[in-house]
Design a protein around this motif. Sequence first.
Motif, mmCIF file in Angstrom:
data_model
loop_
_atom_site.group_PDB
_atom_site.id
_atom_site.type_symbol
_atom_site.label_atom_id
_atom_site.label_comp_id
_atom_site.label_asym_id
_atom_site.label_seq_id
_atom_site.Cartn_x
_atom_site.Cartn_y
_atom_site.Cartn_z
ATOM 1 N N ASP C 80 0.814 -1.218 0.000
ATOM 2 C CA ASP C 80 0.000 0.000 0.000
ATOM 3 C C ASP C 80 0.843 1.263 0.000
ATOM 4 O O ASP C 80 0.551 2.225 -0.692
ATOM 5 N N ASN C 81 1.901 1.228 0.822
ATOM 6 C CA ASN C 81 2.755 2.412 0.902
ATOM 7 C C ASN C 81 3.329 2.780 -0.454
ATOM 8 O O ASN C 81 3.461 3.949 -0.782
ATOM 9 N N TYR C 82 3.683 1.760 -1.226
ATOM 10 C CA TYR C 82 4.258 2.032 -2.536
ATOM 11 C C TYR C 82 3.213 2.616 -3.477
ATOM 12 O O TYR C 82 3.512 3.469 -4.294
ATOM 13 N N ARG C 83 1.990 2.125 -3.320
ATOM 14 C CA ARG C 83 0.912 2.669 -4.146
ATOM 15 C C ARG C 83 0.764 4.160 -3.857
ATOM 16 O O ARG C 83 0.706 4.981 -4.759
ATOM 17 N N THR C 84 0.720 4.504 -2.567
ATOM 18 C CA THR C 84 0.587 5.916 -2.194
ATOM 19 C C THR C 84 1.795 6.712 -2.691
ATOM 20 O O THR C 84 1.642 7.817 -3.215
ATOM 21 N N ALA C 85 2.970 6.151 -2.515
ATOM 22 C CA ALA C 85 4.178 6.881 -2.891
ATOM 23 C C ALA C 85 4.199 7.145 -4.395
ATOM 24 O O ALA C 85 4.514 8.245 -4.843
ATOM 25 N N LEU C 86 3.816 6.130 -5.181
ATOM 26 C CA LEU C 86 3.851 6.292 -6.629
ATOM 27 C C LEU C 86 2.818 7.294 -7.112
ATOM 28 O O LEU C 86 2.994 7.930 -8.142
ATOM 29 N N ALA C 87 1.734 7.417 -6.335
ATOM 30 C CA ALA C 87 0.720 8.397 -6.720
ATOM 31 C C ALA C 87 1.303 9.801 -6.650
ATOM 32 O O ALA C 87 0.767 10.731 -7.244
ATOM 33 N N GLY C 88 2.407 9.952 -5.919
ATOM 34 C CA GLY C 88 3.086 11.239 -5.896
ATOM 35 C C GLY C 88 2.558 12.176 -4.848
ATOM 36 O O GLY C 88 1.902 11.763 -3.888
ATOM 37 N N ILE C 89 2.822 13.448 -5.063
ATOM 38 C CA ILE C 89 2.491 14.428 -4.047
ATOM 39 C C ILE C 89 2.165 15.748 -4.725
ATOM 40 O O ILE C 89 2.738 16.082 -5.756
ATOM 41 N N GLY C 90 1.214 16.459 -4.165
ATOM 42 C CA GLY C 90 0.836 17.748 -4.736
ATOM 43 C C GLY C 90 0.366 17.635 -6.169
ATOM 44 O O GLY C 90 0.590 18.527 -6.975
ATOM 45 N N GLY C 91 -0.280 16.501 -6.482
ATOM 46 C CA GLY C 91 -0.815 16.341 -7.831
ATOM 47 C C GLY C 91 0.243 15.988 -8.864
ATOM 48 O O GLY C 91 -0.009 15.973 -10.054
ATOM 49 N N ILE C 92 1.489 15.747 -8.413
ATOM 50 C CA ILE C 92 2.550 15.384 -9.345
ATOM 51 C C ILE C 92 2.934 13.937 -9.093
ATOM 52 O O ILE C 92 3.241 13.567 -7.966
ATOM 53 N N SER C 93 2.912 13.154 -10.159
ATOM 54 C CA SER C 93 3.173 11.736 -9.972
ATOM 55 C C SER C 93 4.643 11.494 -9.675
ATOM 56 O O SER C 93 5.528 12.264 -10.071
ATOM 57 N N ALA C 94 4.922 10.408 -8.968
ATOM 58 C CA ALA C 94 6.305 10.067 -8.631
ATOM 59 C C ALA C 94 7.134 9.861 -9.885
ATOM 60 O O ALA C 94 8.343 10.077 -9.882
ATOM 61 N N TRP C 95 6.471 9.459 -10.974
ATOM 62 C CA TRP C 95 7.210 9.236 -12.215
ATOM 63 C C TRP C 95 7.800 10.531 -12.749
ATOM 64 O O TRP C 95 8.866 10.527 -13.365
ATOM 65 N N THR C 96 7.095 11.633 -12.521
ATOM 66 C CA THR C 96 7.626 12.927 -12.967
ATOM 67 C C THR C 96 8.940 13.218 -12.262
ATOM 68 O O THR C 96 9.919 13.621 -12.879
ATOM 69 N N PHE C 97 8.951 13.005 -10.940
ATOM 70 C CA PHE C 97 10.187 13.242 -10.189
ATOM 71 C C PHE C 97 11.292 12.311 -10.679
ATOM 72 O O PHE C 97 12.434 12.727 -10.848
ATOM 73 N N ALA C 98 10.915 11.065 -10.895
ATOM 74 C CA ALA C 98 11.906 10.086 -11.338
ATOM 75 C C ALA C 98 12.446 10.479 -12.707
ATOM 76 O O ALA C 98 13.647 10.374 -12.965
ATOM 77 N N ARG C 99 11.553 10.963 -13.568
ATOM 78 C CA ARG C 99 11.976 11.365 -14.904
ATOM 79 C C ARG C 99 12.951 12.541 -14.812
ATOM 80 O O ARG C 99 13.968 12.582 -15.497
ATOM 81 N N ASN C 100 12.631 13.506 -13.941
ATOM 82 C CA ASN C 100 13.542 14.639 -13.769
ATOM 83 C C ASN C 100 14.911 14.170 -13.289
ATOM 84 O O ASN C 100 15.942 14.606 -13.794
ATOM 85 N N SER C 101 14.894 13.288 -12.292
ATOM 86 C CA SER C 101 16.159 12.774 -11.765
ATOM 87 C C SER C 101 16.950 12.087 -12.865
ATOM 88 O O SER C 101 18.155 12.283 -13.003
ATOM 89 N N LEU C 102 16.237 11.278 -13.647
ATOM 90 C CA LEU C 102 16.894 10.511 -14.689
ATOM 91 C C LEU C 102 17.474 11.436 -15.745
ATOM 92 O O LEU C 102 18.614 11.277 -16.171
ATOM 93 N N PHE C 103 16.681 12.424 -16.145
ATOM 94 C CA PHE C 103 17.159 13.369 -17.152
ATOM 95 C C PHE C 103 18.429 14.063 -16.670
ATOM 96 O O PHE C 103 19.433 14.112 -17.369
#
Lengths: 317, 430, 305
Positions: C80-103
């Motif tokens: 469950d925690n991972y589900r919440t974490a991946l949903a992100g924060i402040g309306g921004i998905s965790a994938w966006t952060f990951a993409r920024n980090s990766l870039f």
Amino acid sequence: MSTLQAQPLRAEASAPAPVDYRRARRAETRSGYFFLAPWLIGFLLLTAGPMLASLYLAFTDYNLFRDPKWIGLENFEKLFNDSRYLQSVKVTLIYVLVGTPVKLAAALAVALLLNSGRKAQGFYRSAFYAPSLIGASVSIAIVWKALFSDGGIVDLGMTGMGFQPGGWVGDPDKTMPMMILLATWQFGAPMVIFLAGLKQVPRELYEAASVDGAGALRRFWSITVPMLSPVIFFNLLLETINAFQVFASAFIISGGAGGPAGSTLFYTLYLYIRGFGDARMGYASAMAWVLAVVIGLITWVMFRTSKGWVHYSGETK
Amino acid sequence: MKNRPLLAAAAALCAVSFGLTACGGGDDPANASGEDKAAAGPVTLNYTWWGSQDRADRMTKAIAEFEAAHPDIKIKPNFTDYEGYWQKRATEAAGGGLPDVMQFDFSYLRQYADRGALLDLKEVEDGVDLSGIDDSLLPAGEIDGGTYGVPIGTNALAMYYNPDLVTQLGVEPPKEGLTWDEYNAWIKEASAKGGGNVWGAGDYTGVLWLFDMKLRQEGKKLLDEDGKLAIEKSDLKEWLASTDELRQSGAIVPADRITQISPMSAMGAKLTATEMSWDNFLAGYLKDSGAAKIEMLAPPTTDGEKGLFVKPSMLYAIGANTEHPEAAAEFVDFMTNDPEVGEIFGTSRGVPASKAQRDAVAAEGPDAQVLEYEKAIAEDLDESPAPLPAGFGTLEKELLRLSEEINYGRMSVDQAVEEWFTEAEAALEQ
Amino acid sequence: MSTATSTATAAPLTDQRRPTPPAPRRQDGARARSLMVHALSLVILAVVLYPLLWMVMSSLKPTNQIIGDPSLLPTEASLDNYRTALAGIGGISAWTFARNSLFLAVVSVIGTVLSSAVTAYAFARIEFAGRKLWFALMIGTLLLPFHVLIIPQYIVFNKLGLINTFVPLLIGKFLAAEAFFIFLMVQFMRNLPRELDEAARIDGCGHVRIFISIMLPLMRPAIITTSIFAFIWSWNDFLGPLLYLNDPEKYPLPLALRLFVDQTSVSDYGAMIAMSVLALVPVMLFFFLFQRYLVDGVATQGLKG
């Protein structure tokens, strides 16, 4: 510093005919600067230029919104009357002076341990190194804070051993040990360097000493330490400079404020608070320069005194 | 002007170097991100506030309402606790990158407006409708003829107590109109019964506004008309020393407990039976502590003087750098005037400033309690504080920090007084 | 510093683990000692790995069981925690952060490798006027605290309107600002046989040709080590993004984690820990895949993690 200089290249021997020598040299210099250009531009713009700029700013009152105002030595005078600044100096010095030796002692001890065993050394070496890769990350700061908070595993363990209950995070006397433990946990990087150094120590020396009846402790002090002294010196220098620059973990653990009661107010954190939180850029620049001078002095002293205790074997020039 | 040439030269060289890297390959980082934003589609606004989880929950609902009514505007929300909030805003303001819409505090408004970091709302056509807001409140957002903040509510100081905890401790609840000495004695008694798990109160002397209230009770003022300090060091010393005995006898929550529960309040974490703060905190306390009910009464008095006053609880401001002033104003207008938003927040942002929202507040439960409280104190109110000078936020922050040092036993009251005056004078000079 | 030089010259990057002849077995004492070494190593291993294990295990527990529960194993593991974490924060998905980090990390690697290799070539292979001076200055920047630079750099980037872009975070990588990598590559190049490029020079090749077609291919190990470290340093960087990025949409993972700390540490501890785990996954992955390069890089060059 002599070993840090570029070594002469052997290439000249095979340079073309002497007539063209000058022209060839000039061409070499042109090529040299062509290849050096990215670094040189970066050095001038991102290092040398900013250094001079911040030296100037250190003598000004500047908040980004108004033009800098020259105020002479006022920032420096204020610094030494600013109790939070002095606190940040104290915190940082304790961290450097206690944390670095503790970390290096741990690294050396484990390196000696691993060096004495043969099997699985590679595995342990890698595993112990892992924390060095991630220790400065935000993730680990979060974990560390949790481990040391009220009801965290450290609190439970200490209470179990009969100590007074209470997390370390909220206790200004215990946050420094907590930060030093976090640094020590990352003993892997210096340990790997120690191990590489230990491999260079000829085994015959130990065998000869054993034959002469020297005990383990004696062998450690009269063979290992002198033979390893260049590596110890290198690690000491590197870790000292790194310790001065700790930021992310202190920032996360104290919520960016250096608390409780200023006990995690590291130099970098206070510089950030003054420079970017209060927009006192001149003041923060003065702080930065004081630190640069202090680190410069420490490095200089280390190099000077190293002549007395660092032994380079013949092959190092 | 002195170092302009230097910076200009560095800047020019920098620009050249960017040119170089741009030639170097297709990976020019400059246009790697951010550009896609300009693409057509809904406008996105960054919106940030400070507050508890309770506020965040209500905010989510309010934002959903807004987005439903304005499908062309998308809100990106973001929040932190109060202290971290201002550190972050300071860094952003320095870089000219404030969020589009911000919840703002009276204490910081002038500082940011003076630096040109906020948008003058008068410059936005069809901007925020201020007609429903009480005339006496509007000056709170006005600085040098410009309107930089929209007051969205008012609040007053109050004392809270958690009746369950009080019963559990086996003490009488604190009474209306008690003196400071009586209150301190009550804290001592309650803490003694709490056995190191629950205390009567935290060290309230770290809260600047409570000090202000105490000064008012004595007929004094914290600041003069020019926004300079109008108190003597002895005033602050007396105030900070007034809880000395409580501190030394362990009758107030130990500082390390406060640190560990941060950013939650001691009352929210059920460490204390009472706490004094703003009357719009009730909802947050209820949510954090899970208590069924929390009572409110007027804080302690001096010779019968209450020294209570009403001030703007918070304002809305728009970053001067916003690319979408109209949309931002639209959002501020909605959050300030929309009755449904008023209903969602109740009194948790203070008693709403706009009439439409005030009328929408439910006359039951905690909101009714807050309205009731403000009504009860309304007869005997001191004047509202004049617009606060730039740097006032630092005064608040420093007192809180120094109080923490005192409570950790790291600093004497005398040292704290000296340091507060040094910092306060420097901050007000800026 | 000189030791790094000497160890490096003695043993180039990859052959660090020269096979040591097994010590002749002398007596039973040796076996007992070896056992002791193993036992001690295991104890240290447990201490070193505990925080990581705690993190992973806690991320599987519900929030209210994380603190105050001495047992590592969750009573009932849940994602469950991972589900919440991946949903992100402040309306921004965790994938966006990951993409920024990766870039940021990938561009950092490209920039660092290119610029450091070019610079190292100049220092190691070209005899030009002023070389010694520049080399000494380059080494000097290793010892320079970054504090002296952040304020003026910030001011300049601010005047250029580059706050809240990735430029301040990346420009330095294209200008070889990290002296460690130059040093590493210089050391490596010095150990490559000069005969190769001398032959090429006689054939009339210029430096550019030699660099591209001879040096670069030979430098593979040094480039890999540099890439891995450049990636991880960029991935973990906190101060740079903290100073330069305002818009949460542009945040890399460490800053997103800080948002989590600010906003959910009370209410959703579990998701915060889960996010911490996710933020470390790429680094750990690199570690498992390239640990030899990493550890040998440290052994020879004193690179910090």
